[in-house]
Write a protein that holds these residues in place. Structure first.
Motif, short mmCIF file in Angstrom:
data_model
loop_
_atom_site.label_atom_id
_atom_site.label_comp_id
_atom_site.label_asym_id
_atom_site.label_seq_id
_atom_site.Cartn_x
_atom_site.Cartn_y
_atom_site.Cartn_z
N TYR A 147 0.81 -1.22 0.00
CA TYR A 147 0.00 0.00 0.00
C TYR A 147 0.85 1.27 0.00
N GLY A 148 2.14 1.12 -0.31
CA GLY A 148 2.99 2.29 -0.46
C GLY A 148 3.34 2.98 0.84
N MET A 149 3.40 2.22 1.94
CA MET A 149 3.71 2.83 3.23
C MET A 149 5.13 3.38 3.26
N SER A 150 5.28 4.57 3.85
CA SER A 150 6.59 5.19 3.98
C SER A 150 7.28 4.70 5.25
N ALA A 151 8.56 5.08 5.39
CA ALA A 151 9.28 4.74 6.61
C ALA A 151 8.61 5.38 7.82
N LYS B 59 5.57 4.37 12.74
CA LYS B 59 4.41 4.62 13.59
C LYS B 59 3.66 3.33 13.90
N GLN B 60 3.57 2.46 12.89
CA GLN B 60 2.79 1.23 13.06
C GLN B 60 3.48 0.22 13.98
N ILE B 61 4.82 0.12 13.89
CA ILE B 61 5.50 -0.92 14.68
C ILE B 61 6.23 -0.35 15.88
N GLY B 62 6.09 0.97 16.08
CA GLY B 62 6.62 1.56 17.30
C GLY B 62 8.13 1.67 17.37
N VAL B 63 8.75 2.05 16.25
CA VAL B 63 10.21 2.27 16.26
C VAL B 63 10.49 3.65 15.67
N GLY B 64 11.73 4.08 15.75
CA GLY B 64 12.11 5.36 15.17
C GLY B 64 12.12 5.29 13.65
N ARG B 65 12.00 6.46 13.01
CA ARG B 65 11.98 6.49 11.55
C ARG B 65 13.26 5.93 10.92
N PRO B 66 14.46 6.28 11.44
CA PRO B 66 15.68 5.70 10.85
C PRO B 66 15.69 4.18 10.92
N GLN C 166 13.33 2.85 8.31
CA GLN C 166 13.94 2.97 6.99
C GLN C 166 14.98 1.88 6.77
N ALA C 167 15.71 1.56 7.83
CA ALA C 167 16.72 0.50 7.73
C ALA C 167 16.05 -0.84 7.44
N TYR C 168 14.90 -1.10 8.07
CA TYR C 168 14.17 -2.34 7.81
C TYR C 168 13.75 -2.41 6.33
N ILE C 169 13.21 -1.27 5.82
CA ILE C 169 12.75 -1.24 4.43
C ILE C 169 13.93 -1.45 3.47
#
Length: 916
Positions: free
Chosen positions: A754-758, A763-770, A773-776
């Protein structure tokens, strides 16, 4: 008798404001039209207010003006005009001229100067002038005979209004602007002098700008912030202030070859307007024009002939009241290779509707209405309904006799109440339009006639009235009902000829219609007739329990708030959350109020604020109660004792079915309360419910489309794909993946679809944005085929303007080339997701047709009663449950051949929750 005022419209000001203030609007081909529509709305509103006035719309001309010669940097700060706005100038000018409105555009000066000159001339002759603008500069023109109106805000400024708004009278506005300057026009003014300071200077020292500069020694005595240092600043920028005065002064002596008396509007050019509105896709205005034109033609025809005019000048519409005429029409239908027909009934609910009449069309312009059950006082004698239906039954049930309908599923269900099983439905114009372009228009007959035939039809409201006093069709006079009903059949035939030709130009789309959508129509009609049995007592008990929980949550909310308030009032809730409790304002509404929307409350709840969490729980239970536990028992059909939802094929852009009355797609499955509602959907005695659901179908389609070996292997090997993804992303052995890691991997898998951003993932999994992004990034490293698919799809969408499902269904993306980055990015996300979601929709539709055919041919005591998302629910006699279950999954799995297995999971139970 006083003269009507001269109305002068600042077209350039409104064009800019409409472009920036109103939501973007485009045609089906992506042409921007929002600013044009906004300005035209304003002009039409003004014309209604001043119908007898001379009227001019004034625009800035291309090129420079005398102000550019005075000051080379005049308007230098303005960004270049956006392409999406520039492209709307010429269509707007064309529409203004076609409306018959005088349009002025004078080289070398601005629109303000033209308006100022005309206003001064008319005021000098004691004629009132209304200037429609949003530009504050125009306030200098206000005088006893000149008033400003801002149509967008409803503001009106006379002399007192200007004083109240700016703190100075109209005679001081130029001085006021000279001191303040104007960032938009790059008028320098005096740095640091704002509205309050400028107003204080001009009211404190008389004589305007010149008086002020002649008495700079008095500035320090004024009660103005920073007054002591202000005189030096004014002196330093003396030249800039007087230059600004010249730049801000509206020219009042522009040589013009027109006066107020020359500006009375001409008659609108209807043919030109029709062409423009059609090109710009202003459907409501186009419809109004076409209806006016038809009424005029009918009135003229009625005056020229004894017979009443028909809705189509070339149409031959019969109302059949005699048996001999019916026999003639029946013979024509039997001889015709193809005919269109329509039912007229007493209700839009097919399960409750009673047949009032039938209409037919055998060729364009040749149609008839057969009234059968009109019941009003004084109705003429009609043919016997049973006799007519008995004569038509062989024809309507003949699968070899091709028929066309608009929304044929409705007609199928209505006829079934009279023992007629409609066969041979070859084409449905609603579905032809939907397959041609799901996003371009509504697919009702009136909208399609306007779009594809350029024709305005007789509306039901035209003959039945509106609101509480609206007549049902049996109460409508046959003289009115006949042309309306016959036109329906005629338009349906005309639309088919038009739409089929368009579809034939793209064979893949024609195949979607012929292989997926048309075969599904009788299947959906059967499912709707089958209906679902619900336990009203169980729902009633749950409704009571939900009400008790809501009372408890309400008390809890009152305690947290420290007072009682209406939980359903956004205004009262906002006051409690933000004013009393001081919670952070995360988002504001369009009116500038602190938002209490669901996403805002969810974020506040995540920050451990207790009241938003309670409000969300309350809202969730309230929605379940009002939408399902209270309402479902009321929707039980007294004739069948079942609930009969309506399935819609031509609503969603991606091809997915939707349902209404009730909407079965939105019953939550992840909450205990939602599952309890599903428990109320029960099997009748001696039967079981069998639910079969495609497992992770969109992920499987993504693996197929992306051809990524990592994903393909996971599905082929029967692995838990979320666990496999977690092992790859988090770099741990498959057997050591934790539940939290699997949950995060699942969020990544579905989020990317669904095109989710970092930011969204974080927000969904409760971690920081960096970290998100690392997961993605790690995901795309492990599954490079997915990233390649996304980039490839974006490029294809941009090149083609559409994306396709596995079966050739198209989703057009007019905003894929939008200059608005937010809209363009949204279109790109849609482009990535739509092939997956649309292919899943096509697969479940193909499966429904296959399963229904099997059940019809086999004679098994089983029937489909529900379809929700990727799930089919069957009601099966308990003696054959295992047999049906064993055969059902393989049939559904054959609906598509993918590079990975299609997996169907099934369950059996006495209710839907047990079976799922």
């Amino acid at each position: 008798m006083s003269q009507a005022p001269l109305v002068l419209v600042d077209g350039s000001s409104y064009l800019y404001r409409a472009f920036h203030a109103l939501p973007p609007l485009t045609t089906s081909t992506g042409k921007p039209t929002g600013a044009v529509k906004g300005v035209l709305n304003m002009l039409l509103s003004l014309r209604r207010q001043y119908p007898d006035s001379p009227f001019a719309v004034v625009f800035d001309a291309k090129g420079g003006t005398f102000r550019d010669e005075l000051y080379a940097d005049y308007k230098a700060n303005r960004p270049s005009m956006p392409d999406d706005l520039r492209s709307q100038i010429e269509p707007l000018h064309a529409c203004v001229r076609a409306l018959g409105l005088p349009l002025l555009c004078i080289e070398g000066v601005e629109a303000d100067d033209v308006i100022g000159t005309l206003a001064r001339q008319s005021a000098g002759r004691q004629r009132d002038v209304v200037i429609s603008t949003g530009d504050k500069d125009m306030a200098q023109l206000v005088c006893p005979h000149v008033t400003l109106v801002n149509t967008m805000t409803g503001s009106v400024y006379d002399i007192e209004g200007v004083k109240n708004k700016f703190g100075v009278g109209p005679e001081m506005i130029i001085d006021f602007l000279a001191l303040m300057g104007d960032k938009v026009d790059n008028i320098p003014g005096v740095p640091g002098v704002g509205e309050k300071t400028a107003g204080g200077l001009l009211t404190g020292i008389p004589g305007g700008l010149k008086g002020l500069y002649d008495n700079l020694d008095q500035v320090a005595t004024l009660s103005i912030r920073g007054a002591k240092s202000l005189a030096a600043k004014l002196e330093e920028h003396r030249d800039a202030a007087f230059l600004s005065y010249e730049l801000a002064t509206i020219k009042l002596d522009v040589p013009l070859d027109v006066q107020a008396e020359d500006l009375y509007p001409a008659e609108p050019q209807h043919e030109a307007l029709i062409a423009l509105y059609r090109e710009l896709e202003f459907k409501n205005w186009l419809d109004d024009l076409l209806r006016e034109a038809r009424q005029a033609e009918n009135a003229a025809s009625a005056n020229d002939a004894d017979e009443p005019a028909t809705p189509q000048a070339e149409a031959r519409y019969d109302t059949v009241l005699e048996q001999q005429d019916f026999d003639t029409w029946l013979a024509r239908l039997e001889a015709a290779p193809l005919f269109a027909f329509d039912t007229e009934t007493t209700s839009v609910d097919a399960q409750k509707a009673e047949l009032v009449g039938l209409s037919f069309a055998v060729e364009e312009g040749a149609a008839a209405y057969v009234p059968l059950a009109h019941t009003y006082m004084g109705v003429p004698a009609q043919l016997d309904r049973d006799t007519v239906l008995a004569a038509l039954k062989p024809l309507l049930e003949d699968p070899g006799k091709a028929k066309i309908c608009q929304h044929g599923k409705y007609d199928m269900n209505v006829l079934m109440h009279y023992g007629i099983e409609l066969r041979g439905l070859a084409w449905d114009t609603m579905l032809e339009s939907y397959v041609l372009d799901a996003t371009a228009t509504r697919h009702d007959m009136d909208s399609l006639a306007l779009k594809y035939l350029g024709q305005s039809t007789i509306r039901f409201e035209d003959i039945a009235g509106k609101g509480a006093k609206q007549l049902t069709f049996d109460q409508i006079a046959i003289e009115q009902a006949g042309p309306y009903a016959a036109e329906d059949a005629d338009i349906t035939l005309r639309l088919h000829h038009n739409l089929h030709q368009r579809l034939a130009a793209t064979p893949a789309l024609l195949e979607v219609l012929e292989r997926i959508e048309m075969p599904l129509v009788p299947v959906l009609a059967r499912i709707e007739r089958n209906g679902a049995l619900v336990d009203a007592n169980l729902l009633g008990q749950q409704s009571i329990e939900l009400g008790e929980k809501m009372v408890g949550l309400e008390r809890e909310a009152f305690e947290l708030a420290g007072e009682e308030f209406n939980l359903g009032s956004p205004k009262q809730l906002g006051a409690i959350l933000y004013e009393k409790l001081g919670l952070p304002v995360l988002k504001k509404t369009a009116k500038g109020q602190a938002s209490t929307a669901e996403d805002v409350l969810a974020e506040l709840a995540e920050r451990d604020y207790p009241l938003p969490k309670v409000i969300m729980q309350y809202r969730s239970l309230s929605k379940l109660k009002s939408t399902y536990t209270d309402k479902l028992p009321q929707q039980i059909n007294p004739r069948t004792g079942r609930i009969h939802t309506s399935y819609h094929q031509a609503v969603t852009a991606t091809g997915r079915l939707s349902s209404s009355d009730p909407n079965l797609q939105n019953i939550p499955i992840r909450t205990p309360e939602g599952r309890r509602i599903r428990q109320a959907f029960v099997a009748q005695k001696g039967y079981k419910l069998l639910a079969a659901d495609y497992s992770q179908i969109e992920l499987r389609i993504m693996a197929h489309l992306a051809r990524d070996e990592g994903l393909l292997s996971a599905f082929r090997d029967g692995l838990d794909v979320h666990r496999a993804t977690a092992a790859e992303v988090f770099g741990v052995p498959l057997g050591e993946v934790s539940s939290d890691q699997r949950r995060s991997a699942k969020a990544i898998n579905f989020g990317l679809i669904y095109g989710m951003s970092a930011f969204g993932l974080a927000k969904q999994i409760g971690v920081g944005r960096p970290e998100a992004q690392a997961y993605i990034d790690r995901y795309f490293t492990r599954y490079p085929g997915v990233l390649d698919y996304m980039e490839r799809t974006r490029a294809q969408a941009a090149e083609q303007g559409y994306v396709e499902t596995l079966f050739g269904r198209r989703l057009y993306l007019p905003e894929i080339h939008s200059k608005n980055a937010v809209m363009r990015k949204a279109a790109e996300r849609t482009a990535i997701n739509a092939p997956m979601q649309g292919s899943a929709a096509d697969i479940i539709k193909r499966a429904m047709v296959t399963v229904d055919t099997w059940l019809q041919d086999s004679g098994l005591d089983a029937r489909i009663i529900l379809q929700v998302h990727d799930e089919l629910v069957l009601e099966v006699h308990e003696s054959i449950v295992e047999q049906v279950r064993a055969e059902l999954a393989p049939l559904m799995q054959q609906a598509a051949e993918l590079a990975v297995p299609l997996l169907v999971e099934s369950g059996v139970g006495d209710n839907w929750d047990e079976a799922h």
